[in-house]
Motif scaffolding. Structure first.
Motif, PDB file in Angstrom:
ATOM      1  N   ALA A  63      40.922  45.588  39.659  1.00 41.27           N
ATOM      2  CA  ALA A  63      41.004  45.434  41.117  1.00 41.27           C
ATOM      3  C   ALA A  63      39.745  44.783  41.688  1.00 41.27           C
ATOM      4  CB  ALA A  63      41.239  46.792  41.774  1.00 41.27           C
ATOM      5  N   LYS A  64      38.582  45.202  41.222  1.00 41.60           N
ATOM      6  CA  LYS A  64      37.331  44.638  41.759  1.00 41.60           C
ATOM      7  C   LYS A  64      37.240  43.143  41.493  1.00 41.60           C
ATOM      8  CE  LYS A  64      34.470  48.819  41.710  1.00 41.60           C
ATOM      9  NZ  LYS A  64      33.233  49.467  41.189  1.00 41.60           N
ATOM     10  N   THR A  65      37.724  42.715  40.332  1.00 36.75           N
ATOM     11  CA  THR A  65      37.697  41.288  40.009  1.00 36.75           C
ATOM     12  C   THR A  65      38.659  40.510  40.901  1.00 36.75           C
ATOM     13  OG1 THR A  65      37.194  41.810  37.694  1.00 36.75           O
ATOM     14  CG2 THR A  65      37.990  39.591  38.169  1.00 36.75           C
ATOM     15  N   MET A  66      39.849  41.080  41.133  1.00 37.10           N
ATOM     16  CA  MET A  66      40.820  40.408  41.993  1.00 37.10           C
ATOM     17  C   MET A  66      40.320  40.322  43.432  1.00 37.10           C
ATOM     18  SD  MET A  66      42.985  39.530  39.763  1.00 37.10           S
ATOM     19  CE  MET A  66      43.914  38.606  40.984  1.00 37.10           C
ATOM     20  N   GLN A  67      39.664  41.372  43.902  1.00 37.36           N
ATOM     21  CA  GLN A  67      39.103  41.337  45.249  1.00 37.36           C
ATOM     22  C   GLN A  67      37.984  40.302  45.336  1.00 37.36           C
ATOM     23  OE1 GLN A  67      38.121  45.479  45.388  1.00 37.36           O
ATOM     24  NE2 GLN A  67      40.063  46.082  46.309  1.00 37.36           N
ATOM     25  N   TRP A  68      37.204  40.182  44.268  1.00 42.54           N
ATOM     26  CA  TRP A  68      36.162  39.158  44.213  1.00 42.54           C
ATOM     27  C   TRP A  68      36.792  37.766  44.257  1.00 42.54           C
ATOM     28  CZ3 TRP A  68      34.980  35.106  41.012  1.00 42.54           C
ATOM     29  CH2 TRP A  68      33.680  34.563  41.114  1.00 42.54           C
ATOM     30  N   LEU A  69      37.925  37.599  43.565  1.00 41.60           N
ATOM     31  CA  LEU A  69      38.632  36.324  43.579  1.00 41.60           C
ATOM     32  C   LEU A  69      39.049  35.930  44.999  1.00 41.60           C
ATOM     33  CD1 LEU A  69      41.165  36.177  40.590  1.00 41.60           C
ATOM     34  CD2 LEU A  69      39.493  34.455  41.226  1.00 41.60           C
ATOM     35  N   VAL A  70      39.609  36.886  45.725  1.00 35.36           N
ATOM     36  CA  VAL A  70      40.060  36.612  47.089  1.00 35.36           C
ATOM     37  C   VAL A  70      38.887  36.148  47.949  1.00 35.36           C
ATOM     38  CG1 VAL A  70      40.984  37.667  49.181  1.00 35.36           C
ATOM     39  CG2 VAL A  70      42.006  38.209  46.973  1.00 35.36           C
ATOM     40  N   GLU A  71      37.737  36.759  47.770  1.00 36.96           N
ATOM     41  CA  GLU A  71      36.562  36.450  48.594  1.00 36.96           C
ATOM     42  C   GLU A  71      35.877  35.153  48.186  1.00 36.96           C
ATOM     43  OE1 GLU A  71      34.016  39.815  48.260  1.00 36.96           O
ATOM     44  OE2 GLU A  71      35.381  41.175  49.341  1.00 36.96           O
ATOM     45  N   ASN A  72      35.983  34.776  46.911  1.00 34.65           N
ATOM     46  CA  ASN A  72      35.161  33.673  46.413  1.00 34.65           C
ATOM     47  C   ASN A  72      35.922  32.436  45.950  1.00 34.65           C
ATOM     48  OD1 ASN A  72      32.170  34.803  46.152  1.00 34.65           O
ATOM     49  ND2 ASN A  72      33.564  36.462  45.560  1.00 34.65           N
ATOM     50  N   SER A  73      37.254  32.501  45.910  1.00 33.21           N
ATOM     51  CA  SER A  73      38.010  31.353  45.408  1.00 33.21           C
ATOM     52  C   SER A  73      39.052  30.878  46.422  1.00 33.21           C
ATOM     53  CB  SER A  73      38.713  31.719  44.090  1.00 33.21           C
ATOM     54  OG  SER A  73      39.558  30.666  43.678  1.00 33.21           O
ATOM     55  N   PRO A  74      38.786  29.781  47.128  1.00 31.83           N
ATOM     56  CA  PRO A  74      39.793  29.209  48.031  1.00 31.83           C
ATOM     57  C   PRO A  74      41.085  28.858  47.297  1.00 31.83           C
ATOM     58  CG  PRO A  74      37.640  28.242  48.449  1.00 31.83           C
ATOM     59  CD  PRO A  74      37.512  29.046  47.186  1.00 31.83           C
ATOM     60  N   ALA A  75      40.981  28.399  46.051  1.00 30.75           N
ATOM     61  CA  ALA A  75      42.172  28.029  45.275  1.00 30.75           C
ATOM     62  C   ALA A  75      43.065  29.244  45.062  1.00 30.75           C
ATOM     63  CB  ALA A  75      41.758  27.432  43.927  1.00 30.75           C
ATOM     64  N   TYR A  76      42.466  30.384  44.757  1.00 32.84           N
ATOM     65  CA  TYR A  76      43.271  31.589  44.547  1.00 32.84           C
ATOM     66  C   TYR A  76      43.890  32.066  45.852  1.00 32.84           C
ATOM     67  CZ  TYR A  76      44.807  36.221  43.253  1.00 32.84           C
ATOM     68  OH  TYR A  76      45.589  37.334  43.052  1.00 32.84           O
ATOM     69  N   ARG A  77      43.150  32.014  46.948  1.00 35.83           N
ATOM     70  CA  ARG A  77      43.695  32.446  48.237  1.00 35.83           C
ATOM     71  C   ARG A  77      44.914  31.616  48.617  1.00 35.83           C
ATOM     72  NH1 ARG A  77      38.166  32.907  49.722  1.00 35.83           N
ATOM     73  NH2 ARG A  77      38.233  30.940  50.852  1.00 35.83           N
ATOM     74  N   GLU A  78      44.838  30.305  48.424  1.00 41.11           N
ATOM     75  CA  GLU A  78      45.973  29.435  48.749  1.00 41.11           C
ATOM     76  C   GLU A  78      47.180  29.770  47.874  1.00 41.11           C
ATOM     77  OE1 GLU A  78      44.719  25.411  48.400  1.00 41.11           O
ATOM     78  OE2 GLU A  78      43.168  25.577  49.947  1.00 41.11           O
ATOM     79  N   PHE A  79      46.934  29.987  46.599  1.00 41.95           N
ATOM     80  CA  PHE A  79      48.030  30.329  45.695  1.00 41.95           C
ATOM     81  C   PHE A  79      48.669  31.659  46.095  1.00 41.95           C
ATOM     82  CE2 PHE A  79      49.342  32.982  42.126  1.00 41.95           C
ATOM     83  CZ  PHE A  79      50.393  32.230  41.624  1.00 41.95           C
TER      84      PHE A  79
ATOM     85  N   GLN B  86      45.504  31.579  30.568  1.00 41.72           N
ATOM     86  CA  GLN B  86      45.209  30.317  31.251  1.00 41.72           C
ATOM     87  C   GLN B  86      46.452  29.497  31.567  1.00 41.72           C
ATOM     88  OE1 GLN B  86      43.788  31.593  28.601  1.00 41.72           O
ATOM     89  NE2 GLN B  86      41.633  31.012  28.347  1.00 41.72           N
ATOM     90  N   ASP B  87      47.616  29.887  31.006  1.00 42.45           N
ATOM     91  CA  ASP B  87      48.857  29.165  31.279  1.00 42.45           C
ATOM     92  C   ASP B  87      49.464  29.528  32.626  1.00 42.45           C
ATOM     93  OD1 ASP B  87      48.767  27.842  28.836  1.00 42.45           O
ATOM     94  OD2 ASP B  87      49.851  29.446  27.803  1.00 42.45           O
ATOM     95  N   TYR B  88      49.008  30.626  33.232  1.00 45.82           N
ATOM     96  CA  TYR B  88      49.509  30.991  34.547  1.00 45.82           C
ATOM     97  C   TYR B  88      49.131  29.919  35.560  1.00 45.82           C
ATOM     98  CZ  TYR B  88      51.331  35.621  33.545  1.00 45.82           C
ATOM     99  OH  TYR B  88      52.106  36.654  33.089  1.00 45.82           O
ATOM    100  N   GLN B  89      50.069  29.645  36.454  1.00 50.48           N
ATOM    101  CA  GLN B  89      49.951  28.505  37.362  1.00 50.48           C
ATOM    102  C   GLN B  89      48.617  28.452  38.106  1.00 50.48           C
ATOM    103  OE1 GLN B  89      53.050  28.409  40.293  1.00 50.48           O
ATOM    104  NE2 GLN B  89      52.095  26.784  41.478  1.00 50.48           N
ATOM    105  N   PHE B  90      48.213  29.583  38.684  1.00 52.13           N
ATOM    106  CA  PHE B  90      47.036  29.517  39.554  1.00 52.13           C
ATOM    107  C   PHE B  90      45.747  29.294  38.776  1.00 52.13           C
ATOM    108  CE2 PHE B  90      46.539  34.031  38.582  1.00 52.13           C
ATOM    109  CZ  PHE B  90      45.160  34.189  38.571  1.00 52.13           C
ATOM    110  N   PHE B  91      45.709  29.648  37.477  1.00 50.63           N
ATOM    111  CA  PHE B  91      44.491  29.466  36.704  1.00 50.63           C
ATOM    112  C   PHE B  91      44.116  27.994  36.595  1.00 50.63           C
ATOM    113  CE2 PHE B  91      44.855  33.837  35.287  1.00 50.63           C
ATOM    114  CZ  PHE B  91      43.520  34.189  35.106  1.00 50.63           C
ATOM    115  N   LYS B  92      45.124  27.126  36.616  1.00 55.46           N
ATOM    116  CA  LYS B  92      44.863  25.695  36.448  1.00 55.46           C
ATOM    117  C   LYS B  92      44.076  25.107  37.614  1.00 55.46           C
ATOM    118  CE  LYS B  92      49.096  25.260  33.726  1.00 55.46           C
ATOM    119  NZ  LYS B  92      50.461  24.691  33.633  1.00 55.46           N
ATOM    120  N   SER B  93      44.121  25.800  38.759  1.00 55.44           N
ATOM    121  CA  SER B  93      43.416  25.271  39.934  1.00 55.44           C
ATOM    122  C   SER B  93      42.129  26.034  40.250  1.00 55.44           C
ATOM    123  CB  SER B  93      44.343  25.324  41.161  1.00 55.44           C
ATOM    124  OG  SER B  93      44.717  26.662  41.452  1.00 55.44           O
TER     125      SER B  93
END
Length: 209
Positions: free
Chosen positions: A108-124, A4-11
């Motif tokens: 990989a499947k979780t990261m691909q899900w992140l790209v599709e479902n999290s605007p915060a992750y896409r911006e990061f 959770q200390d990784y930068q993008f997790f905070k958003s």
């Protein structure tokens, strides 16, 4: 350091954070182990808790050797690993454990899900990729066109940390020169107050321009 200390997790959105924490796997790998080779398709993104990883290009042709692109330490992410995992395309470089690591692997499947479902992750991820690509392009330019002292300075800079754990011999191999040349340049830089030298490490004590 925790995941959770990784930068993008905070958003991240709360439900997205929960999904990642449910799917993540703890990993531990010894020094000298290869995490992936050029041409492999990565099956997850690594987040380091401790240790370091070297990412480099290599050639099978005699005399070509290798070029170190960058090192990954806790809090940082690997561009090659990220792009290969999310796009499921072959890795464009090789990664080896430089200092024994512990950390987390997000599938990989979780990261691909992140790209599709999290605007915060896409911006990061867009900002992260742009930063890493800029550093790599700068390194390639310096390796091709600059004098050895400038090439060495720029290589030190793109490692992205104040203290770099390496040897003069390793740097000489990376930059395609002799250990004596690297040692001489580093000694001059130390006299100028740019770096501080120790056994197996180099510390940057002035900002490089």
């Amino acid at each position: 350091m925790q995941l959770q200390d990784y930068q993008f997790f905070k958003s991240l959105e709360p439900h997205v954070m929960q999904k990642v924490l449910e799917d993540v796997k703890k990993v531990s790998v010894g020094v000298g182990s290869f995490l992936y080779y050029q041409g492999d398709i990565n099956d997850g993104i690594l987040f380091l808790q401790k240790g370091s990883v070297k990412v480099f290009l290599h050639s099978d042709e005699i005399g070509k050797g290798e070029i170190t692109l960058y090192y990954i330490t806790p809090g940082e992410q690997c561009l090659v690993n990220t792009l290969s995992t999310i796009s499921q395309t072959p890795a464009t470089a090789t990664a080896i454990v430089d200092e024994s690591i512990t950390g987390w692997l997000v599938p990989a499947k979780t990261m691909q899900w992140l790209v599709e479902n999290s605007p915060a992750y896409r911006e990061f991820k867009v900002a992260f990729c742009a930063q890493r690509l800029g550093q790599i392009f700068q390194l390639v330019e310096e390796l091709r066109f600059k004098r050895m002292d400038q090439r060495l300075l720029n290589w030190l800079f793109v490692q992205g940390r104040d203290t770099i754990h390496t040897t003069h011999e390793q740097i000489a191999t990376i930059l395609g020169t002799s250990r004596e040349v690297i040692s001489r340049i580093l000694k001059n830089l130390e006299k100028e107050g740019v770096v501080s030298l120790g056994r197996g490490w180099i510390k940057l004590i002035q900002e490089l321009r």
